[in-house]
Design a protein around this motif. Sequence first.
Motif, PDB file in Angstrom:
ATOM      1  N   ASP A   1       1.530  -4.499  -8.871  1.00 14.37           N
ATOM      2  CA  ASP A   1       1.236  -4.806  -7.477  1.00 14.37           C
ATOM      3  C   ASP A   1       1.623  -6.264  -7.273  1.00 14.37           C
ATOM      4  O   ASP A   1       0.933  -7.177  -7.738  1.00 14.37           O
ATOM      5  CB  ASP A   1      -0.266  -4.567  -7.237  1.00 14.37           C
TER       6      ASP A   1
ATOM      7  N   ARG B   1     -10.660 -16.727   4.809  1.00 11.25           N
ATOM      8  CA  ARG B   1     -11.208 -15.366   4.861  1.00 11.25           C
ATOM      9  C   ARG B   1     -12.504 -15.308   4.078  1.00 11.25           C
ATOM     10  O   ARG B   1     -12.639 -15.963   3.035  1.00 11.25           O
ATOM     11  CB  ARG B   1     -10.212 -14.351   4.286  1.00 11.25           C
TER      12      ARG B   1
ATOM     13  N   THR C   1       0.841  -1.204   0.000  1.00 14.57           N
ATOM     14  CA  THR C   1       0.000   0.000   0.000  1.00 14.57           C
ATOM     15  C   THR C   1       0.873   1.250   0.000  1.00 14.57           C
ATOM     16  O   THR C   1       0.652   2.176  -0.794  1.00 14.57           O
ATOM     17  CB  THR C   1      -0.931  -0.016   1.236  1.00 14.57           C
TER      18      THR C   1
HETATM   19  N1  7TS Z   1      -2.545  -5.851  -3.349  1.00 16.35           N
HETATM   20  C1  7TS Z   1      -3.065  -7.087  -3.285  1.00 16.35           C
HETATM   21  C2  7TS Z   1      -3.272  -7.864  -4.541  1.00 16.35           C
HETATM   22  C3  7TS Z   1      -3.371  -7.623  -2.033  1.00 16.35           C
HETATM   23  O1  7TS Z   1      -3.879  -8.852  -1.977  1.00 16.35           O
HETATM   24  C4  7TS Z   1      -3.151  -6.847  -0.861  1.00 16.35           C
HETATM   25  C5  7TS Z   1      -3.540  -7.349   0.495  1.00 16.35           C
HETATM   26  C6  7TS Z   1      -2.594  -5.576  -1.001  1.00 16.35           C
HETATM   27  C7  7TS Z   1      -2.321  -5.109  -2.262  1.00 16.35           C
HETATM   28  C8  7TS Z   1      -2.306  -4.702   0.159  1.00 16.35           C
HETATM   29  O2  7TS Z   1      -1.213  -5.181   0.877  1.00 16.35           O
HETATM   30  P1  7TS Z   1      -0.766  -4.486   2.239  1.00 16.35           P
HETATM   31  O3  7TS Z   1       0.252  -5.423   2.787  1.00 16.35           O
HETATM   32  O4  7TS Z   1      -0.202  -3.161   1.881  1.00 16.35           O
HETATM   33  O5  7TS Z   1      -1.992  -4.383   3.083  1.00 16.35           O
HETATM   34  N2  7TS Z   1      -4.537  -8.316   0.465  1.00 16.35           N
HETATM   35  C9  7TS Z   1      -5.187  -8.836   1.518  1.00 16.35           C
HETATM   36  C10 7TS Z   1      -6.109  -9.872   1.364  1.00 16.35           C
HETATM   37  O6  7TS Z   1      -6.389 -10.406   0.307  1.00 16.35           O
HETATM   38  N3  7TS Z   1      -6.604 -10.191   2.564  1.00 16.35           N
HETATM   39  O7  7TS Z   1      -6.042  -9.394   3.493  1.00 16.35           O
HETATM   40  C11 7TS Z   1      -5.162  -8.531   2.844  1.00 16.35           C
END
Ligand code: 7TS
Length: 420
Positions: free
Chosen positions: A202, A363, A101
């Motif tokens: 991403d 989940r 993020t």
């Molecule tokens: N992009 C994807 C594809 C993701 O699955 C997630 C988190 C993020 C970005 C964000 O990552 P962060 O570490 O910065 O929060 N996905 C999930 C999920 O699928 N269940 O909990 C978090």
Amino acid sequence: MNKPLDGVQLEEIRDDFPILAQHLHGNKHLVYFDNAATSQKPRQVIDAMNDYYRRYNANVHRGIHALAERATREYELARQRIAKFINAPTPETVIFTRGTTEAINLVAYSWARTNLKPGDEILITWMEHHSNIVPWYQVAAATGAVIKRIDLNADGTLAVPEMNPRTKLVAVTQCSNVLGTINPIRQLADAAHKVGALILVDGAQGIPHLAVDVQALDVDFYAFSGHKMLGPTGSGALYGRRQLLEAMPPFMGGGEMIREVTADGFTCNDLPYKFEAGTPNIAESIGLGAAVDYLQNIGLEKIRQHEKQITGYALDRLQEFVEIKIYGPLDVEKRGGLVSFTFSDIHPHDLATFFDQEGIAVRAGHHCAMPLHKKLNIGATTRASFYLYNTRDEVDVFIAALHNAKKFFGACPTGRALGF
Ligand code: 7TS
């Protein structure tokens, strides 16, 4: 080399994850199928972080005492390991962030806000996580740029489009956290570059499971989180092409990111420090370095083969239930190690609660991909996501729980039995 993990290796791996040995709700052995949310951590990662706090806790790049020098050395060693892991040309092109993020927001603030103008197009997909949607909505509001989406094929794969000269950025996930789809990043990069656009990937669901080579993929930015790849929360990185990073203004101001501050202004530090304002997450970055070592010792190819087996088996077994609808491609070559599904009219939250009582962590919900769920005309799905330590036996436990759920909710067809 491309063989999956054998039983002995799998047992050795499981021994490295103390959390997996526990029982829940009395006597239910934990089955952890929520790896797409966050993975578990091996003792090697926990030890690396403990070691930092127990033996050489100090701030980095500041002190000249022994502890500070060791902390700086280990922190930079972690950066080098990560750079090698993704085949970044140099460690300075790897910027530590708190996760995906923050890495995407860094690009949105520092590159997109200074480079985009009204009418420019940002191309995303229907399968993006909110963290690869909302920053672009914010950029669009600030610059007048327009968001466009790449269409989905019926099986949940991407229809790679011809791009047009208005496209300035393609922001796409390597692997969908809902559909599991693995996207053709190199093809997308080529299509973007053909019209002079950049591509940001991403990698949150990609790098834990697939060997990543940012040069072979020819991507301009690659964002990822440590906590989904055996590392700690609060760790992650952005890889960026050097010329782009050098031309971008800093994301945040503060200590470390400056070379000089005068009464009237400042000059920026070199890469990567220009983008690392303030005291960083030192223990977490060192922990991520240990996670990378752990993954490399096993080998990403091996992990991928193992996940393909587990996922293929889960897909086969899930299709025994006529009531179940699986989302995303059924071909494991096109899908990462996760499966999202709906089970007739049982609410996914009810099903996840039922699973929890059996010791199984999954989940349920929109998985931070609300536009995708809306497009699929569903409110929520249940998701089982696998990693290197999961076993076929655990899939059997999961399937047995589904049979029990079918009996339980069959008596309560509205699926409201557990109070949702
Ligand atoms: N992009 C994807 C594809 C993701 O699955 C997630 C988190 C993020 C970005 C964000 O990552 P962060 O570490 O910065 O929060 N996905 C999930 C999920 O699928 N269940 O909990 C978090």
